[in-house]
Design a protein around this motif. Structure first.
Motif, PDB file in Angstrom:
ATOM      1  N   ASP A 122       0.831  -1.209   0.000  1.00 24.67           N
ATOM      2  CA  ASP A 122       0.000   0.000   0.000  1.00 24.67           C
ATOM      3  C   ASP A 122       0.865   1.259   0.000  1.00 24.67           C
ATOM      4  N   ARG A 123       1.879   1.275   0.842  1.00 23.10           N
ATOM      5  CA  ARG A 123       2.778   2.441   0.903  1.00 23.10           C
ATOM      6  C   ARG A 123       3.582   2.581  -0.386  1.00 23.10           C
ATOM      7  N   TYR A 124       3.972   1.446  -0.985  1.00 25.34           N
ATOM      8  CA  TYR A 124       4.724   1.488  -2.247  1.00 25.34           C
ATOM      9  C   TYR A 124       3.884   2.133  -3.351  1.00 25.34           C
ATOM     10  N   VAL A 125       2.635   1.691  -3.475  1.00 23.49           N
ATOM     11  CA  VAL A 125       1.756   2.251  -4.515  1.00 23.49           C
ATOM     12  C   VAL A 125       1.489   3.729  -4.246  1.00 23.49           C
ATOM     13  N   ALA A 126       1.236   4.087  -2.981  1.00 22.79           N
ATOM     14  CA  ALA A 126       0.897   5.467  -2.630  1.00 22.79           C
ATOM     15  C   ALA A 126       2.040   6.432  -2.909  1.00 22.79           C
ATOM     16  N   ILE A 127       3.286   5.976  -2.754  1.00 26.02           N
ATOM     17  CA  ILE A 127       4.440   6.876  -2.905  1.00 26.02           C
ATOM     18  C   ILE A 127       5.073   6.769  -4.287  1.00 26.02           C
ATOM     19  N   CYS A 128       5.156   5.561  -4.826  1.00 26.72           N
ATOM     20  CA  CYS A 128       5.862   5.368  -6.096  1.00 26.72           C
ATOM     21  C   CYS A 128       4.970   5.586  -7.325  1.00 26.72           C
ATOM     22  N   SER A 218       9.805  -3.415  -1.244  1.00 20.87           N
ATOM     23  CA  SER A 218       8.882  -2.269  -1.279  1.00 20.87           C
ATOM     24  C   SER A 218       9.558  -1.012  -0.753  1.00 20.87           C
ATOM     25  N   TYR A 219      10.277  -1.154   0.354  1.00 22.45           N
ATOM     26  CA  TYR A 219      10.892   0.030   0.955  1.00 22.45           C
ATOM     27  C   TYR A 219      12.129   0.508   0.195  1.00 22.45           C
ATOM     28  N   LEU A 220      12.800  -0.382  -0.493  1.00 22.61           N
ATOM     29  CA  LEU A 220      13.896   0.067  -1.371  1.00 22.61           C
ATOM     30  C   LEU A 220      13.340   0.932  -2.502  1.00 22.61           C
ATOM     31  N   LYS A 221      12.230   0.474  -3.082  1.00 14.97           N
ATOM     32  CA  LYS A 221      11.572   1.257  -4.137  1.00 14.97           C
ATOM     33  C   LYS A 221      11.062   2.586  -3.587  1.00 14.97           C
ATOM     34  N   ILE A 222      10.523   2.559  -2.367  1.00 15.26           N
ATOM     35  CA  ILE A 222      10.020   3.791  -1.746  1.00 15.26           C
ATOM     36  C   ILE A 222      11.152   4.782  -1.517  1.00 15.26           C
ATOM     37  N   LEU A 223      12.279   4.289  -0.992  1.00 20.71           N
ATOM     38  CA  LEU A 223      13.426   5.180  -0.741  1.00 20.71           C
ATOM     39  C   LEU A 223      13.964   5.773  -2.037  1.00 20.71           C
ATOM     40  N   GLN A 224      14.018   4.958  -3.079  1.00 22.32           N
ATOM     41  CA  GLN A 224      14.466   5.465  -4.382  1.00 22.32           C
ATOM     42  C   GLN A 224      13.555   6.584  -4.863  1.00 22.32           C
ATOM     43  N   ALA A 225      12.240   6.382  -4.730  1.00 22.42           N
ATOM     44  CA  ALA A 225      11.276   7.402  -5.168  1.00 22.42           C
ATOM     45  C   ALA A 225      11.371   8.654  -4.303  1.00 22.42           C
ATOM     46  N   VAL A 226      11.542   8.475  -2.997  1.00 20.62           N
ATOM     47  CA  VAL A 226      11.591   9.617  -2.071  1.00 20.62           C
ATOM     48  C   VAL A 226      12.808  10.484  -2.326  1.00 20.62           C
ATOM     49  N   ARG A 228      14.350  10.956  -4.967  1.00 18.44           N
ATOM     50  CA  ARG A 228      14.288  11.657  -6.249  1.00 18.44           C
ATOM     51  C   ARG A 228      13.479  12.954  -6.135  1.00 18.44           C
ATOM     52  N   LEU A 229      12.779  13.102  -5.013  1.00 15.99           N
ATOM     53  CA  LEU A 229      12.008  14.335  -4.799  1.00 15.99           C
ATOM     54  C   LEU A 229      12.951  15.497  -4.513  1.00 15.99           C
ATOM     55  N   SER A 230      12.655  16.635  -5.084  1.00 17.23           N
ATOM     56  CA  SER A 230      13.532  17.808  -4.930  1.00 17.23           C
ATOM     57  C   SER A 230      13.310  18.534  -3.605  1.00 17.23           C
ATOM     58  N   SER A 231      12.098  18.470  -3.075  1.00 13.02           N
ATOM     59  CA  SER A 231      11.754  19.199  -1.854  1.00 13.02           C
ATOM     60  C   SER A 231      12.012  18.355  -0.610  1.00 13.02           C
ATOM     61  N   GLN A 232      12.719  18.944   0.362  1.00 14.24           N
ATOM     62  CA  GLN A 232      12.967  18.267   1.630  1.00 14.24           C
ATOM     63  C   GLN A 232      11.663  18.025   2.386  1.00 14.24           C
ATOM     64  N   HIS A 233      10.760  18.985   2.289  1.00  4.19           N
ATOM     65  CA  HIS A 233       9.461  18.848   2.954  1.00  4.19           C
ATOM     66  C   HIS A 233       8.678  17.675   2.370  1.00  4.19           C
ATOM     67  N   ALA A 234       8.736  17.527   1.039  1.00  3.75           N
ATOM     68  CA  ALA A 234       8.034  16.420   0.383  1.00  3.75           C
ATOM     69  C   ALA A 234       8.632  15.076   0.803  1.00  3.75           C
ATOM     70  N   ARG A 235       9.957  15.031   0.943  1.00  8.88           N
ATOM     71  CA  ARG A 235      10.609  13.792   1.396  1.00  8.88           C
ATOM     72  C   ARG A 235      10.155  13.420   2.806  1.00  8.88           C
ATOM     73  N   LYS A 237       7.481  14.336   4.367  1.00  7.91           N
ATOM     74  CA  LYS A 237       6.069  13.976   4.393  1.00  7.91           C
ATOM     75  C   LYS A 237       5.860  12.553   3.882  1.00  7.91           C
ATOM     76  N   ALA A 238       6.570  12.189   2.810  1.00  8.59           N
ATOM     77  CA  ALA A 238       6.434  10.845   2.239  1.00  8.59           C
ATOM     78  C   ALA A 238       6.919   9.780   3.217  1.00  8.59           C
ATOM     79  N   LEU A 239       8.079  10.031   3.826  1.00  6.84           N
ATOM     80  CA  LEU A 239       8.618   9.065   4.783  1.00  6.84           C
ATOM     81  C   LEU A 239       7.764   9.015   6.050  1.00  6.84           C
ATOM     82  N   GLY A 240       7.154  10.151   6.392  1.00  5.45           N
ATOM     83  CA  GLY A 240       6.303  10.191   7.575  1.00  5.45           C
ATOM     84  C   GLY A 240       5.116   9.261   7.482  1.00  5.45           C
ATOM     85  N   THR A 241       4.604   9.072   6.264  1.00  3.62           N
ATOM     86  CA  THR A 241       3.457   8.168   6.093  1.00  3.62           C
ATOM     87  C   THR A 241       3.850   6.707   6.308  1.00  3.62           C
TER      88      THR A 241
END
Length: 317
Positions: A122-128, A218-226, A228-235, A237-241
């Motif tokens: 669920d977290r993988y789909v929501a973030i990636c 799943s979490y390796l894919k999530i970390l890769q996607a996170v 790649r985000l340019s904003s620290q706030h977005a990172r 927030k994504a990891l917070g979920t």
């Protein structure tokens, strides 16, 4: 008990509890009762909160409801009998009741692991792939994933009591444990138990390797996607979920791995230490999971506060 020549099977087991700490059983029962009570209360609040709040009718929270119901079932299958041993000196367990407890405990443990994998997906789909979240994780898909998780647990553990039933039990009936655990029962058989041992360790290893592998992927894919985000706030927030889910994984698998390893290769570990950790593995995660999600997940935290304190203003941040 009769000797082997009469071929009279034993009809019950005697569960010692925690060897070496029998004099403290009355006191040990207090934290067990507390953990059981908190498990039932905390998970009930999680389920009621999600049911009553329409904004929480999302796949992530549906999986959390499944996890909460499984946690309540797991705690109910072990804690009451444990308290019977500690407080009522009810050490005798009918043979079939002991097998039933063993079956349900191990089944609920495997189902729990499967739900953690589903929540990682669920977290993988929501973030990636967030744009496809609603099309992939539909209500039908969530129900199917839940049914597959339950069916896998039921079928994987089913051969264990069936294989035990074929074994002769003549003289050994004392189980040095606080509940009916698979290997503890198998070791008492008056016959070759290689098949039982091989199947038991195969199930345990396959579940741990497969489920932990899927969660790690799943979490390796999530970390890769996170990253790649340019904003620290977005990172953040994504990891917070994912924070609550990661905490649940650590709470669930750490004592499980310790219990599994000490039972098979930790010959120098005192039996009392092994049994305490094995019991904590069954009682602590169901207690901690609702607390983790209540604290780490803002939506649940706010709704729980609103449920108990309706006049208190809920933050909108």
């Amino acid at each position: 008990m009769r000797d082997n020549t009469t071929h009279h099977y034993i009809s019950s087991f005697f569960l010692v509890g925690i060897p070496g700490l029998q004099d403290f059983h009355c006191w040990i029962g207090i934290p067990v009762c507390l953990l059981f009570s908190l498990t039932m209360l905390g998970n009930s609040i999680i389920i009621i909160t999600i049911k009553l709040e329409p904004s929480l009718h999302q796949p992530m929270y549906f999986f959390l409801c499944m996890l909460a119901m499984n946690d309540m079932a797991l705690a109910s299958s072990v804690a009451p009998k444990m308290l019977g041993i500690f407080w009522l000196d009810s050490h005798r367990f009918d043979f079939n009741i002991c097998l039933a407890q063993m079956y349900f405990i191990h089944t609920f443990c495997i189902i729990e692991s499967a739900f953690l994998v589903a929540m990682a997906f669920d977290r993988y789909v929501a973030i990636c792939i967030p744009l496809r979240y609603t099309t992939i994780l539909t209500t039908t898909m969530v129900i199917k994933m839940g049914l597959v998780s339950v069916t896998r647990g039921i079928l994987m553990v089913l051969p264990c009591p069936l294989l035990i039933k074929r074994l002769p039990y003549y003289t050994k009936y004392i189980i040095n444990h606080a509940y009916c655990e698979h290997m503890a029962i198998v070791k008492l058989a008056s016959a070759n138990t290689h098949i039982n041992r091989a199947y038991g360790i195969s199930v345990a290893l396959s579940v741990m390797v497969l489920d932990l592998g899927l969660i790690a992927t799943s979490y390796l894919k999530i970390l890769q996607a996170v990253f790649r985000l340019s904003s620290q706030h977005a990172r953040s927030k994504a990891l917070g979920t994912c924070a609550a889910h990661v905490c649940t994984i650590l709470v669930s698998y750490t004592p499980a791995l310790f219990s599994f390893l000490t039972h098979r290769i930790g010959k120098k570990v005192p039996p009392s230490v092994h049994i305490i950790f094995a019991s904590l593995y069954l009682l602590v995660p169901p207690t901690v999971n609702p607390l983790v999600y209540g604290v780490k997940t803002k939506q649940i935290r706010d709704r729980v506060i609103g449920l108990f304190f309706p006049n208190k203003r809920i933050s909108e941040n």
